[in-house]
Structure formats: structure tokens, C-alpha cells
Design an enzyme around this catalytic site. Structure first.
Site, short mmCIF file in Angstrom:
data_model
loop_
_atom_site.label_atom_id
_atom_site.label_comp_id
_atom_site.label_asym_id
_atom_site.label_seq_id
_atom_site.Cartn_x
_atom_site.Cartn_y
_atom_site.Cartn_z
N ARG A 1 0.88 -1.18 0.00
CA ARG A 1 0.00 0.00 0.00
C ARG A 1 0.91 1.22 0.00
O ARG A 1 2.04 1.17 0.49
CB ARG A 1 -0.88 0.01 1.26
CG ARG A 1 -1.85 -1.16 1.34
CD ARG A 1 -2.62 -1.13 2.66
NE ARG A 1 -3.58 -2.22 2.73
CZ ARG A 1 -3.35 -3.39 3.35
NH1 ARG A 1 -2.19 -3.61 3.96
NH2 ARG A 1 -4.28 -4.32 3.37
N LYS B 1 -2.29 -2.46 7.54
CA LYS B 1 -3.64 -2.17 8.00
C LYS B 1 -3.89 -2.91 9.30
O LYS B 1 -3.54 -4.07 9.44
CB LYS B 1 -4.65 -2.63 6.95
CG LYS B 1 -5.58 -1.52 6.51
CD LYS B 1 -6.54 -2.04 5.47
CE LYS B 1 -7.38 -0.90 4.95
NZ LYS B 1 -8.20 -1.31 3.83
N HIS C 1 -2.42 2.37 -6.00
CA HIS C 1 -3.35 1.27 -5.73
C HIS C 1 -3.54 0.39 -6.97
O HIS C 1 -3.71 -0.82 -6.85
CB HIS C 1 -4.69 1.83 -5.24
CG HIS C 1 -5.31 0.96 -4.20
ND1 HIS C 1 -4.72 0.74 -2.96
CD2 HIS C 1 -6.45 0.22 -4.21
CE1 HIS C 1 -5.49 -0.08 -2.26
NE2 HIS C 1 -6.54 -0.42 -3.00
N ARG D 1 -0.79 -2.02 -6.92
CA ARG D 1 -1.07 -3.07 -5.91
C ARG D 1 -2.03 -4.11 -6.51
O ARG D 1 -1.82 -5.31 -6.38
CB ARG D 1 -1.68 -2.41 -4.68
CG ARG D 1 -2.14 -3.37 -3.58
CD ARG D 1 -2.51 -2.55 -2.34
NE ARG D 1 -3.29 -3.32 -1.38
CZ ARG D 1 -2.80 -4.21 -0.54
NH1 ARG D 1 -1.50 -4.49 -0.55
NH2 ARG D 1 -3.59 -4.84 0.33
N HIS E 1 -4.03 -8.85 3.53
CA HIS E 1 -5.49 -8.90 3.71
C HIS E 1 -5.80 -9.78 4.92
O HIS E 1 -5.34 -10.91 4.98
CB HIS E 1 -6.18 -9.52 2.49
CG HIS E 1 -6.09 -8.68 1.26
ND1 HIS E 1 -6.17 -9.20 -0.01
CD2 HIS E 1 -5.96 -7.33 1.10
CE1 HIS E 1 -6.07 -8.22 -0.90
NE2 HIS E 1 -5.94 -7.08 -0.25
N TYR F 1 -9.96 -10.31 -6.76
CA TYR F 1 -8.99 -10.43 -7.86
C TYR F 1 -9.31 -11.62 -8.76
O TYR F 1 -8.74 -11.76 -9.83
CB TYR F 1 -7.56 -10.53 -7.32
CG TYR F 1 -7.18 -9.28 -6.60
CD1 TYR F 1 -6.96 -8.10 -7.30
CD2 TYR F 1 -7.09 -9.24 -5.21
CE1 TYR F 1 -6.66 -6.92 -6.64
CE2 TYR F 1 -6.78 -8.07 -4.54
CZ TYR F 1 -6.56 -6.92 -5.28
OH TYR F 1 -6.26 -5.75 -4.62
#
Length: 197
Positions: free
Chosen positions: A52, A79, A144, A147, A171, A180
């Protein structure tokens, strides 16, 4: 009269925009041709690690571990404050080490430095990506997007499962990674166009 669908019909989330091989090559060519070693490190690291933008900005020199044959980045600002390690392939290692050798020793702990010599922020990284996307004649490209390109390329290779991609991307929920696997608009167009070829 047109058929009416119930309000509760779930909206299927389509895959986020990812660069195809041609667009990726155009972006890499643009930064290799016109960019500094720092800018090359930014583009190639994003494409090859899926970090990120804030994770890239927050990297310190102590978070980079590299030898001749392998390397990794330690992400401490993921995150949900999750720490993870992201392996570096040869292309990313080469770009980072070339930049760090040219950057030289400095008091500043940040890996990426602005022209003023302090930590390059997320806005600065976004500007770098926009600059070379523009030179490569690509529109709407953000960190992004790079990514998403990383995650999509891993899954499309057929060699990497969703659990591994989720771990690399940081994630916490595999359903985040599953977007994805959704076909992008281009995939749908190619499928239909393939009918007449």
C-alpha cells in the site's frame, strides 16, 4: 414492460483495475527511460510487492533486508497495525539496492527521500506514479492500481493460491482477496470478442 428484479439482488463487485502486460511494460519503460533511481525503485517495488502507498512511505532502512540472492521488506505499518514480511524478487532488489547505493548514508531513517532530504510522503509517491503513467500514456493509474496489478498477476499465474496472495497483500479477510478472481471488464470484452475470431 421490462422485467423487475428484486431490490436485494447482490451487486457483484468487479475486479479493480489492473495493468495488462503491455501497460505494465510501458510504465516500466517510461520510468527506466526518464526516472531517477528513486522513482524506478518506487514503481518497481509497488509492482513487485503490492505494498500500500502508506506502507511504502513508512519503510525505514532497517525494514529492508537484502543479500545477493534474496531479500524482504518488513512492513510494520500494515492495515490494523499488522506486521508482515514481503519477499523481494530480483527486479525489486536490483531497483532498491541501486537507489540505496546512490542515496548514500544519511541521518534520515526513511528509505524514500524527497528532494529536500526528508521522508517522501504518500502524496509524493502518488505524484511519481502519475508522472510516469502520464509519460506511458496511461490514464487513471494510482499506486493502488499497481497493488491490484501485483495481486492479479499472482493469481493469474496459476501458481499462487488465494491464501498466499492474501498473506502477501496483508489482507486479513480472504474475501478481500477474492475480488482479484473476478473478471475485469477487459476480460469480459476479450471473451466475447473471441467468439468471432
Amino acid at each position: 414492460d421490462l422485467p423487475r428484479f428484486p431490490q436485494s439482488m447482490e451487486q457483484v463487485q468487479s475486479a479493480p483495475k489492473a495493468l495488462d502486460r503491455r501497460e505494465m511494460n510501458a510504465l516500466v519503460r517510461a520510468v527506466e527511460r526518464h526516472g531517477s533511481t528513486r522513482d524506478q525503485a518506487i514503481i518497481l517495488t509497488l509492482l513487485n510487492t503490492g505494498l500500500r502507498v502508506n506502507e511504502l512511505s513508512d519503510l525505514n532502512l532497517s525494514d529492508v533486508e537484502m543479500s545477493q540472492r534474496k531479500g524482504k521488506l518488513v512492513v510494520r505499518s500494515g492495515k490494523g497495525s499488522k506486521r508482515r514480511e514481503v519477499p523481494l524478487n530480483a527486479e525489486a532488489r536490483r531497483a532498491i539496492s541501486t537507489y540505496l547505493n546512490q542515496r548514500g548514508e544519511d541521518e534520515e531513517q526513511a528509505v524514500l527521500l524527497s528532494q529536500r532530504g526528508n521522508r517522501l510522503g504518500t502524496r509524493g509517491i502518488q505524484d511519481v506514479v502519475s508522472k510516469y503513467a502520464h509519460l506511458a500514456e496511461l490514464e487513471g493509474i494510482t499506486p493502488h492500481t499497481l497493488r491490484h496489478t501485483f495481486c492479479t498477476n499472482l493469481l493469474r499465474s496459476g501458481k499462487v493460491d488465494m491464501v498466499t496472495v492474501a498473506k502477501l497483500a496483508g489482507h486479513s479477510d480472504i474475501s478481500t482477496t477474492s475480488i482479484y478472481t473476478q473478471p475485469a471488464e477487459r476480460d469480459l470484452e476479450n471473451a466475447v470478442n473471441g467468439l468471432v475470431e
